[in-house]
Design a protein around this motif. Sequence first.
Motif, short mmCIF file in Angstrom:
data_model
loop_
_atom_site.label_atom_id
_atom_site.label_comp_id
_atom_site.label_asym_id
_atom_site.label_seq_id
_atom_site.Cartn_x
_atom_site.Cartn_y
_atom_site.Cartn_z
N ALA A 41 -36.80 -12.35 -39.15
CA ALA A 41 -35.73 -11.76 -38.34
C ALA A 41 -35.98 -10.28 -38.20
CB ALA A 41 -34.37 -12.01 -39.00
N TRP A 42 -35.40 -9.67 -37.17
CA TRP A 42 -35.55 -8.25 -36.98
C TRP A 42 -35.02 -7.50 -38.21
CZ3 TRP A 42 -38.57 -6.64 -33.25
CH2 TRP A 42 -38.74 -7.43 -32.12
N ALA A 43 -35.78 -6.48 -38.64
CA ALA A 43 -35.42 -5.76 -39.86
C ALA A 43 -35.81 -4.31 -39.74
CB ALA A 43 -36.14 -6.39 -41.05
N GLN A 44 -35.30 -3.49 -40.65
CA GLN A 44 -35.67 -2.10 -40.84
C GLN A 44 -35.09 -1.15 -39.78
OE1 GLN A 44 -39.73 -1.28 -41.81
NE2 GLN A 44 -39.94 -3.10 -43.06
N ALA A 45 -34.26 -1.59 -38.90
CA ALA A 45 -33.61 -0.66 -37.98
C ALA A 45 -32.55 0.12 -38.73
CB ALA A 45 -32.96 -1.42 -36.82
N PRO A 46 -32.49 1.44 -38.59
CA PRO A 46 -31.48 2.22 -39.28
C PRO A 46 -30.08 1.83 -38.82
CG PRO A 46 -33.22 3.63 -38.39
CD PRO A 46 -33.40 2.27 -37.80
N ALA A 47 -29.13 1.83 -39.72
CA ALA A 47 -27.75 1.56 -39.36
C ALA A 47 -27.22 2.71 -38.52
CB ALA A 47 -26.91 1.40 -40.62
N PRO A 48 -26.34 2.43 -37.54
CA PRO A 48 -25.79 3.51 -36.73
C PRO A 48 -25.11 4.56 -37.61
CG PRO A 48 -25.27 1.37 -35.77
CD PRO A 48 -25.87 1.11 -37.13
N SER A 49 -25.33 5.82 -37.27
CA SER A 49 -24.74 6.93 -38.01
C SER A 49 -24.50 8.07 -37.04
CB SER A 49 -25.67 7.39 -39.13
OG SER A 49 -26.82 8.00 -38.59
N ASP A 50 -24.08 9.21 -37.57
CA ASP A 50 -23.85 10.36 -36.71
C ASP A 50 -25.13 10.80 -36.01
OD1 ASP A 50 -21.23 10.40 -37.38
OD2 ASP A 50 -21.40 11.96 -38.91
N ALA A 51 -26.30 10.47 -36.60
CA ALA A 51 -27.57 10.90 -36.02
C ALA A 51 -28.30 9.76 -35.32
CB ALA A 51 -28.47 11.50 -37.09
N THR A 52 -27.75 8.53 -35.36
CA THR A 52 -28.42 7.39 -34.77
C THR A 52 -27.46 6.63 -33.86
OG1 THR A 52 -29.74 7.17 -36.79
CG2 THR A 52 -29.74 5.32 -35.25
N PRO A 53 -27.59 6.79 -32.55
CA PRO A 53 -26.70 6.10 -31.63
C PRO A 53 -26.95 4.61 -31.59
CG PRO A 53 -28.47 7.18 -30.44
CD PRO A 53 -28.60 7.60 -31.87
N VAL A 54 -25.96 3.85 -31.13
CA VAL A 54 -26.13 2.41 -30.95
C VAL A 54 -27.16 2.19 -29.83
CG1 VAL A 54 -24.97 0.29 -30.27
CG2 VAL A 54 -23.80 1.93 -31.74
N ILE A 55 -28.08 1.25 -30.05
CA ILE A 55 -29.19 1.04 -29.13
C ILE A 55 -29.06 -0.32 -28.47
CG2 ILE A 55 -31.71 0.94 -28.94
CD1 ILE A 55 -31.79 2.61 -31.55
N ALA A 56 -29.09 -0.33 -27.15
CA ALA A 56 -29.02 -1.57 -26.40
C ALA A 56 -30.40 -2.21 -26.31
CB ALA A 56 -28.47 -1.30 -24.99
N ALA A 57 -30.42 -3.48 -25.91
CA ALA A 57 -31.68 -4.22 -25.87
C ALA A 57 -32.71 -3.55 -24.97
CB ALA A 57 -31.42 -5.65 -25.39
N GLY A 58 -32.28 -3.00 -23.85
CA GLY A 58 -33.21 -2.38 -22.91
C GLY A 58 -33.72 -1.02 -23.33
N ASP A 59 -33.21 -0.49 -24.45
CA ASP A 59 -33.64 0.83 -24.92
C ASP A 59 -34.84 0.78 -25.86
OD1 ASP A 59 -31.58 2.14 -23.53
OD2 ASP A 59 -30.16 1.72 -25.15
N TRP A 60 -35.29 -0.45 -26.19
CA TRP A 60 -36.43 -0.59 -27.08
C TRP A 60 -37.74 -0.65 -26.31
CZ3 TRP A 60 -35.48 0.16 -32.05
CH2 TRP A 60 -34.23 -0.18 -32.57
N ARG A 61 -38.82 -0.21 -26.93
CA ARG A 61 -40.18 -0.33 -26.41
C ARG A 61 -41.00 -1.14 -27.42
NH1 ARG A 61 -44.72 2.28 -27.87
NH2 ARG A 61 -43.54 3.80 -29.11
N VAL A 62 -41.63 -2.21 -26.98
CA VAL A 62 -42.46 -3.03 -27.87
C VAL A 62 -43.85 -2.40 -27.96
CG1 VAL A 62 -43.52 -5.29 -28.24
CG2 VAL A 62 -41.19 -5.13 -27.32
#
Length: 293
Positions: free
Chosen positions: A24-45
């Motif tokens: 399963a997808w792992a290691q993405a930082p949890a949303p915080s003051d410095a990490t905005p919520v990321i939508a599916a289209g905002d990722w680059r493979v």
Amino acid sequence: MTRQGLRAAGAAILAAAACAAPVAWAQAPAPSDATPVIAAGDWRVVAPDNLLVIDTTKGRVLVEMTPEAAPGHVARIRLLAKAGFYDGVPWHRVIDGFMAQTGDPLGTGEGQSWHPDLKAEFTFRRDAQTPFAAVAAPAGALVGFVQSLPVQTQPDAVMATTADGKVHAWGLYCPGVAGMARDEAPDSANSQFFLMRQPYPALDKRYTVWGRVVSGLDVVRALKFSPKPDGIVAEPDRMTRVRVAGDMAEAERPVARVLSTASAPFRDLVERTRTARGADFSVCDIDLPVEVK
């Protein structure tokens, strides 16, 4: 950084200073003051042919290779990984607060591959088609990212004044950046490389940069290090297997997604980080969110 150990300028620097892929997808930082919520289209493979999978006795490290910055060195890493050259090779020289070096089959700092040494790629030429996202503009320069690699470059406006329509750029030695070890001669890199445990700008434009760790920097920092001046580790950790993801069977191939530097969440992350760091802001402060499958 010499293959045999720090000499001359390198000595001055020192003085100054078996994992299976999860399902399963792992290691993405949890949303915080410095990490905005990321939508599916905002990722680059990350392209499989640019993803180096380094399994070690401490865990797995994924490096995104950047052929735009060092095509010759990336080609060499791909070649050696495909041949299994790096399998079982120790992290023979690890210095806390600096870097972890490997790629010597002898484990002494004296070894290299059977291939000829490489021509230095300390800088590269960037054109308007190179994927680049600026995050700062110091006088007469731009600082930003080519994919996941932090770089400094001349401004785009200079392209109109050059014969090839390109400008100089070079990788910056932030944490996780992958560099090539060499002897005193600039064109002497071969198979040994190092991964930065911490930032070290004194290396910029002096050693070829060929990629950056996108997952597993904690593993790099967990490798056994030596307190000795030469950094040679008596009983080192090892790379158990090294392959380019594109050469692996699809069932075992990891997939890494990195926040796209063309996305709105990336720009938000930059501004949040800049605000938090203030006058101390550096491109090295920006940790691109990553997900690994």
